[in-house]
Write an enzyme that holds these catalytic residues in place. Structure first.
Site, mmCIF file in Angstrom:
data_model
loop_
_atom_site.group_PDB
_atom_site.id
_atom_site.type_symbol
_atom_site.label_atom_id
_atom_site.label_comp_id
_atom_site.label_asym_id
_atom_site.label_seq_id
_atom_site.Cartn_x
_atom_site.Cartn_y
_atom_site.Cartn_z
ATOM 1 N N GLY A 29 0.831 -1.208 0.000
ATOM 2 C CA GLY A 29 0.000 0.000 0.000
ATOM 3 C C GLY A 29 0.858 1.249 0.000
ATOM 4 N N ASP A 81 3.218 -2.721 8.311
ATOM 5 C CA ASP A 81 2.206 -2.594 7.261
ATOM 6 C C ASP A 81 1.166 -1.536 7.631
ATOM 7 O OD1 ASP A 81 0.818 -3.046 4.942
ATOM 8 O OD2 ASP A 81 0.155 -5.074 5.441
ATOM 9 N N GLY A 82 0.476 -1.061 6.640
ATOM 10 C CA GLY A 82 -0.602 -0.101 6.843
ATOM 11 C C GLY A 82 -1.900 -0.788 7.213
ATOM 12 N N ALA A 83 -2.983 -0.012 7.246
ATOM 13 C CA ALA A 83 -4.307 -0.567 7.548
ATOM 14 C C ALA A 83 -5.357 0.342 6.920
ATOM 15 C CB ALA A 83 -4.526 -0.648 9.055
ATOM 16 N N LYS A 94 -7.949 -4.749 6.762
ATOM 17 C CA LYS A 94 -6.893 -4.610 5.769
ATOM 18 C C LYS A 94 -7.360 -5.267 4.470
ATOM 19 C CE LYS A 94 -2.715 -5.470 6.798
ATOM 20 N NZ LYS A 94 -2.422 -4.330 5.900
ATOM 21 N N GLY A 95 -6.644 -4.959 3.406
ATOM 22 C CA GLY A 95 -6.968 -5.600 2.129
ATOM 23 C C GLY A 95 -7.466 -4.647 1.071
ATOM 24 N N GLY A 96 -7.438 -3.338 1.390
ATOM 25 C CA GLY A 96 -7.815 -2.340 0.382
ATOM 26 C C GLY A 96 -6.962 -2.492 -0.874
ATOM 27 N N GLU A 103 -0.489 -10.778 3.513
ATOM 28 C CA GLU A 103 -0.264 -9.939 4.710
ATOM 29 C C GLU A 103 -0.535 -10.749 5.978
ATOM 30 O OE1 GLU A 103 -1.348 -5.662 2.626
ATOM 31 O OE2 GLU A 103 -2.875 -6.621 3.824
ATOM 32 N N LYS A 121 -7.347 6.667 9.734
ATOM 33 C CA LYS A 121 -7.635 5.229 9.797
ATOM 34 C C LYS A 121 -8.126 4.781 11.180
ATOM 35 C CE LYS A 121 -5.937 4.770 5.582
ATOM 36 N NZ LYS A 121 -4.805 3.974 5.236
#
Ligand code: 5RP
Length: 218
Positions: A29, A81-83, A94-96, A103, A121
């Site tokens: 991301g 990782d992002g969110a 997550k999973g956008g 992940e 977020k």
């Protein structure tokens, strides 16, 4: 500050958690991309990375960071990782970016999950962001019907094929009060590869980008 500046601030702040000589778990991301760029600045001090997507792998390789196969690594020190959403219990959606399955695998082999996100977020209740579910293509309609029974409105993410060759259903209109129970329920539907709820294994540390600076939540 723009949202991207906040993402960059947390991406670089995560460098502090990288221990020399280790292999680092790397997410996917726009926020994770800033972390990868930051990692490039210390590439001679780390052994390499395990990547959660083809996109991140490409970015890592361009910077000259060795990328290891997940199967060749027993465990990782950290996963950064992002969110799409994170709540007060450090549970995330997550999973956008459609990379949720890889992940989740990397999160599972990592001792610490460090979530990097801008303050937009942060939520009280997960579910305003449509919940991504990776599904085996032949099960798409069946899984969609089961998700409706759980109170959601699944929408097929048109034109998207995951790195694993599957499709994504984005589930709208969920107000997730018990994230662990919902994660378990959705994971039990035949044909579901992964649900993008990270509740059983949430974040250990969250670095939240705010106009006042990076907030650390542990
Ligand atoms: C990808 C993800 C990303 O971490 C999530 O979508 C956040 O993305 P961004 O950092 O671009 O806002 O889960 O599958």
């Amino acid at each position: 500050m723009t949202q991207d500046e906040l993402k960059k601030a947390v991406g670089w702040a995560a460098l502090k958690y990288v221990r020399p000589g280790t292999i680092v778990g790397v997410g996917t991301g726009s926020t994770a991309a800033h972390f990868i760029d930051a990692l490039g600045s210390i590439k001679d001090q780390i052994e390499g990375a395990v990547s959660s997507s083809n996109d991140s792998t490409e970015r890592l390789k361009k910077l000259g960071i060795p990328v290891f196969d997940c199967n060749d690594v027993d465990s990782l020190d950290i996963y950064v990782d992002g969110a799409d959403e994170i709540n007060g219990h450090m549970q995330m959606i997550k999973g956008g970016g459609a990379a949720l399955t890889r992940e989740k695998i990397i999160a599972a082999i990592s001792r610490k999950f460090i979530c990097i996100a801008d303050s937009s977020k942060q939520v009280d209740i997960l579910g305003a962001f449509p919940l991504p579910v990776e599904v085996i293509p032949m099960a798409r309609s069946y899984v969609a019907r089961e998700l409706v029974k759980l109170g959601g409105q699944p929408e097929y993410r048109q034109g998207v094929v995951t790195d694993n060759g599957n499709v994504i259903l984005d589930v709208h209109n969920l107000k997730i009060m018990d994230a662990v129970a919902l994660e378990n329920k959705i994971n039990n539907i035949a044909g579901v590869v992964t649900v993008g709820l990270f509740a059983n294994r949430g974040a250990d540390i969250a670095l939240i980008g705010t106009p006042e600076g990076v907030k650390v939540i542990e």
